[in-house]
Design a protein around this motif. Structure first.
Motif, mmCIF file in Angstrom:
data_model
loop_
_atom_site.group_PDB
_atom_site.id
_atom_site.type_symbol
_atom_site.label_atom_id
_atom_site.label_comp_id
_atom_site.label_asym_id
_atom_site.label_seq_id
_atom_site.Cartn_x
_atom_site.Cartn_y
_atom_site.Cartn_z
ATOM 1 N N ARG A 77 -4.564 6.276 -13.155
ATOM 2 C CA ARG A 77 -4.918 7.243 -14.198
ATOM 3 C C ARG A 77 -5.261 8.604 -13.606
ATOM 4 N NH1 ARG A 77 -8.912 4.869 -18.514
ATOM 5 N NH2 ARG A 77 -7.830 6.441 -19.775
ATOM 6 N N LEU A 78 -4.676 8.891 -12.457
ATOM 7 C CA LEU A 78 -4.826 10.209 -11.845
ATOM 8 C C LEU A 78 -3.485 10.927 -11.835
ATOM 9 C CD1 LEU A 78 -7.122 9.405 -8.773
ATOM 10 C CD2 LEU A 78 -7.787 10.538 -10.902
ATOM 11 N N ARG A 85 -1.526 10.630 -3.145
ATOM 12 C CA ARG A 85 -2.281 10.299 -1.927
ATOM 13 C C ARG A 85 -2.844 8.878 -1.999
ATOM 14 N NH1 ARG A 85 -7.442 10.029 0.139
ATOM 15 N NH2 ARG A 85 -8.421 10.477 -1.873
ATOM 16 N N LEU A 86 -3.534 8.570 -3.097
ATOM 17 C CA LEU A 86 -4.184 7.264 -3.203
ATOM 18 C C LEU A 86 -3.172 6.135 -3.370
ATOM 19 C CD1 LEU A 86 -7.274 8.171 -5.401
ATOM 20 C CD2 LEU A 86 -7.267 7.498 -2.993
ATOM 21 N N ARG A 87 -2.130 6.392 -4.128
ATOM 22 C CA ARG A 87 -1.106 5.351 -4.296
ATOM 23 C C ARG A 87 -0.435 5.041 -2.958
ATOM 24 N NH1 ARG A 87 2.791 4.143 -9.204
ATOM 25 N NH2 ARG A 87 4.458 2.986 -8.172
ATOM 26 N N THR A 88 -0.164 6.088 -2.170
ATOM 27 C CA THR A 88 0.451 5.890 -0.854
ATOM 28 C C THR A 88 -0.449 5.063 0.058
ATOM 29 O OG1 THR A 88 1.669 7.979 -1.046
ATOM 30 C CG2 THR A 88 1.397 7.063 1.166
ATOM 31 N N LEU A 89 -1.753 5.377 0.063
ATOM 32 C CA LEU A 89 -2.692 4.628 0.904
ATOM 33 C C LEU A 89 -2.815 3.178 0.421
ATOM 34 C CD1 LEU A 89 -5.591 7.189 1.486
ATOM 35 C CD2 LEU A 89 -3.585 6.733 2.912
ATOM 36 N N ALA A 90 -2.830 2.994 -0.886
ATOM 37 C CA ALA A 90 -2.962 1.638 -1.430
ATOM 38 C C ALA A 90 -1.747 0.789 -1.112
ATOM 39 C CB ALA A 90 -3.176 1.699 -2.936
ATOM 40 N N THR A 205 -8.501 -10.365 8.872
ATOM 41 C CA THR A 205 -8.118 -11.689 8.387
ATOM 42 C C THR A 205 -6.716 -11.701 7.779
ATOM 43 O OG1 THR A 205 -9.310 -11.166 6.334
ATOM 44 C CG2 THR A 205 -10.462 -12.509 7.963
ATOM 45 N N GLY A 206 -6.001 -10.553 7.824
ATOM 46 C CA GLY A 206 -4.614 -10.537 7.390
ATOM 47 C C GLY A 206 -4.379 -10.320 5.913
ATOM 48 N N ASP A 207 -5.452 -10.145 5.132
ATOM 49 C CA ASP A 207 -5.281 -9.898 3.706
ATOM 50 C C ASP A 207 -5.402 -8.400 3.428
ATOM 51 O OD1 ASP A 207 -8.237 -9.364 3.297
ATOM 52 O OD2 ASP A 207 -8.312 -11.443 3.982
ATOM 53 N N LEU A 208 -5.198 -8.001 2.163
ATOM 54 C CA LEU A 208 -5.204 -6.576 1.830
ATOM 55 C C LEU A 208 -6.561 -5.924 2.053
ATOM 56 C CD1 LEU A 208 -3.085 -6.432 -1.466
ATOM 57 C CD2 LEU A 208 -2.398 -5.719 0.826
ATOM 58 N N LEU A 209 -7.642 -6.587 1.629
ATOM 59 C CA LEU A 209 -8.970 -6.006 1.826
ATOM 60 C C LEU A 209 -9.240 -5.781 3.314
ATOM 61 C CD1 LEU A 209 -11.122 -8.034 -0.750
ATOM 62 C CD2 LEU A 209 -10.308 -5.667 -0.957
ATOM 63 N N SER A 210 -8.836 -6.731 4.122
ATOM 64 C CA SER A 210 -9.008 -6.607 5.567
ATOM 65 C C SER A 210 -8.211 -5.425 6.107
ATOM 66 C CB SER A 210 -8.557 -7.903 6.255
ATOM 67 O OG SER A 210 -8.560 -7.743 7.658
ATOM 68 N N ASP A 211 -6.961 -5.281 5.633
ATOM 69 C CA ASP A 211 -6.124 -4.171 6.105
ATOM 70 C C ASP A 211 -6.719 -2.832 5.727
ATOM 71 O OD1 ASP A 211 -4.420 -6.045 7.106
ATOM 72 O OD2 ASP A 211 -2.793 -5.692 5.681
ATOM 73 N N TYR A 212 -7.287 -2.725 4.529
ATOM 74 C CA TYR A 212 -7.863 -1.454 4.091
ATOM 75 C C TYR A 212 -9.047 -1.045 4.967
ATOM 76 C CZ TYR A 212 -5.092 -1.719 -0.231
ATOM 77 O OH TYR A 212 -4.074 -1.776 -1.145
ATOM 78 N N VAL A 213 -9.979 -1.961 5.214
ATOM 79 C CA VAL A 213 -11.187 -1.566 5.952
ATOM 80 C C VAL A 213 -10.945 -1.457 7.448
ATOM 81 C CG1 VAL A 213 -12.781 -2.497 4.240
ATOM 82 C CG2 VAL A 213 -12.031 -3.957 6.125
ATOM 83 N N ASN A 214 -9.850 -2.037 7.949
ATOM 84 C CA ASN A 214 -9.559 -1.986 9.381
ATOM 85 C C ASN A 214 -8.422 -1.022 9.708
ATOM 86 O OD1 ASN A 214 -11.434 -4.048 10.594
ATOM 87 N ND2 ASN A 214 -10.408 -5.359 9.097
ATOM 88 N N GLU A 215 -8.100 -0.109 8.779
ATOM 89 C CA GLU A 215 -7.108 0.918 9.055
ATOM 90 C C GLU A 215 -7.574 1.767 10.244
ATOM 91 O OE1 GLU A 215 -4.457 3.464 9.631
ATOM 92 O OE2 GLU A 215 -4.013 2.090 7.964
ATOM 93 N N PRO A 216 -6.771 1.830 11.333
ATOM 94 C CA PRO A 216 -7.236 2.527 12.538
ATOM 95 C C PRO A 216 -7.257 4.046 12.417
ATOM 96 C CG PRO A 216 -5.003 1.675 12.848
ATOM 97 C CD PRO A 216 -5.488 1.138 11.542
ATOM 98 N N ASP A 217 -6.439 4.615 11.532
ATOM 99 C CA ASP A 217 -6.355 6.062 11.412
ATOM 100 C C ASP A 217 -7.369 6.538 10.367
ATOM 101 O OD1 ASP A 217 -5.737 8.711 11.019
ATOM 102 O OD2 ASP A 217 -3.569 8.411 10.951
ATOM 103 N N PRO A 218 -8.375 7.311 10.773
ATOM 104 C CA PRO A 218 -9.389 7.775 9.812
ATOM 105 C C PRO A 218 -8.790 8.558 8.650
ATOM 106 C CG PRO A 218 -10.080 8.215 12.070
ATOM 107 C CD PRO A 218 -8.660 7.767 12.144
ATOM 108 N N ALA A 219 -7.688 9.260 8.873
ATOM 109 C CA ALA A 219 -7.068 10.068 7.824
ATOM 110 C C ALA A 219 -6.414 9.202 6.751
ATOM 111 C CB ALA A 219 -6.028 11.004 8.428
ATOM 112 N N LEU A 220 -6.208 7.923 7.078
ATOM 113 C CA LEU A 220 -5.519 7.022 6.149
ATOM 114 C C LEU A 220 -6.464 5.980 5.541
ATOM 115 C CD1 LEU A 220 -2.220 6.399 8.177
ATOM 116 C CD2 LEU A 220 -2.606 8.037 6.314
#
Length: 402
Positions: A77-78, A85-90, A205-220
């Motif tokens: 809804r943006l 930006r947010l859709r790309t990161l998601a 742990t290989g799931d989406l939540l894990s991937d989001y919080v463990n993204e190595p690039d701060p800009a992403l």
């Protein structure tokens, strides 16, 4: 009847089993039909498609100038550039664009979950397609993608129901209590998912939540607020429309036994059947937009800030776009429907929904040939925007070899 009452009549629960005559009335009244509350309804295919691609049409509810919203909406809804930006990161954890990625890798798991749920299907008994099958399948799939423990899956139904109910399109602004319940559900669900994600920080742990919080690039990386909103959106959007797609699919096939028989003989037709279902009985019937400038729709000027309801399901039945639109035809050529919307907000969960619907309907085929609807029309959900049966009782007539 007065065309200015169409939105009220469409959203009236009495119209839920069959809103299509009202959609035909909307199309005959004109491409842009003003309502008593000042909003406009758009029901013709080409005008809907054009407005979905028009950058002047905002999906952001804050475009109305209302001050009551205390949080940034999810990216669904943006508007761009923040939406992009947010859709790309998601979408990053799903794999590169135009590649098989994570969703296609889920095909085998979706089939396994489907088979597990089929254990409830036995001859001589009645099943509820919604509660026994169409709801638990996509919920289980999206929870596994996100990394939600199986024992916590039941917690999401009450949250989802409150959020979906509060998101409906209504002709009157009398939904304060529902909106508050939806906000509370969003806060509770977002807090739960955020806590789950934080448990995975530094421990992938290989799931989406894990991937989001463990993204190595701060800009992403998503902020905590963005992560909570995105996780809630993925969970809700990842199952609510699919429940309707599967349930509407079963109902339509049982109402059209000739196509059901052909599909049983030619299961390779399933992808085309699902596409026609997305046109003929789509899971999402309406979307609301707010023009950021005065816009003209075939001679009608709609002022900046005026709510515009795009009736996607009406566009899908527009005879100016589809030949014999009220006929269910899996062989329909050039089926560029609006079942998943269009433009920058095209449903990002569409590929997964297609896989789930194809797997579900394929698994049900041996049962549907002799099944009987326990109630027709069935009871529908209150929501006019996300239209689908609340229950679909089906009587299983004969034994099916496993």
């Amino acid at each position: 009847m007065d065309s200015q009452t169409l939105l009220a009549r469409i959203t009236d629960y009495a119209s839920r089993p069959d809103p299509y005559p009202l959609y035909a009335e909307l199309r005959s009244a004109g491409p842009a039909v003003r309502q008593t509350d000042g909003s406009y309804l758009i029901g013709t295919y080409y005008e809907i498609a054009a407005l979905l691609h028009d950058p002047r049409m905002s999906a952001d509810p804050r475009s109305r100038g209302e001050s009551g919203m205390t949080h940034k909406p999810p990216f669904l809804r943006l508007d761009d550039p923040e939406h992009h930006r947010l859709r790309t990161l998601a979408m990053r954890p799903f794999g590169p664009p135009h590649s098989p990625g994570r969703v296609d890798a889920m095909r085998g798991e979706v089939d396994e979950i489907t088979k597990e749920l089929m254990g409830n299907f036995q001859a001589g008994r009645q099943v509820d397609i919604v509660d026994d099958f169409a709801y638990p399948l996509p919920v289980t799939v999206i929870c596994r993608l996100l990394g939600v423990p199986r024992e916590d899956e039941p917690r999401f139904r009450a949250w989802s129901d409150a959020l979906v109910t509060s998101a409906d399109v209504r002709p009157e602004d009398d939904s304060t209590e529902l909106a508050q319940a939806g906000d509370q559900a969003r806060i509770e669900m977002g807090g739960y998912l955020l806590e789950l994600a934080e448990q995975r920080r530094g421990h992938p742990t290989g799931d989406l939540l894990s991937d989001y919080v463990n993204e190595p690039d701060p800009a992403l990386r998503l902020t905590q607020e963005e992560l909570a909103e995105t996780a809630v959106l993925l969970l809700i959007a990842g199952h609510e429309t699919t429940v309707n797609l599967i349930t509407n699919g079963v109902l339509t096939l049982l109402r059209h036994p000739e196509h059901l028989d052909q599909l049983r003989r030619e299961p390779d037709l399933m992808p085309r059947v699902v596409e026609e279902l997305l046109r003929f009985e789509p899971p999402v019937h309406m979307r609301e937009r707010i023009p950021l400038d005065d816009i003209e729709v075939t001679g009608t000027t709609i002022a900046q800030g005026t709510p515009v309801v795009l009736v996607l399901a009406s566009g899908n039945r527009d005879p100016m776009r589809f030949h014999e639109p009220d006929r269910f035809d899996p062989h329909r050529p050039d089926n560029e429907h609006l079942g998943f919307g269009s433009g920058i907000h095209l449903c990002f969960g569409g590929p997964l929904a297609r896989i789930e619907a194809q797997s579900a309907l394929h698994a049900l085929l041996p049962y549907l040939g002799t099944a009987r609807l326990g109630q027709d029309p069935p009871p529908y959900r209150q929501n006019a925007m996300l239209r689908g049966p609340r229950h679909l009782p089906v009587d299983l007539q004969v034994a099916v070899p496993h």
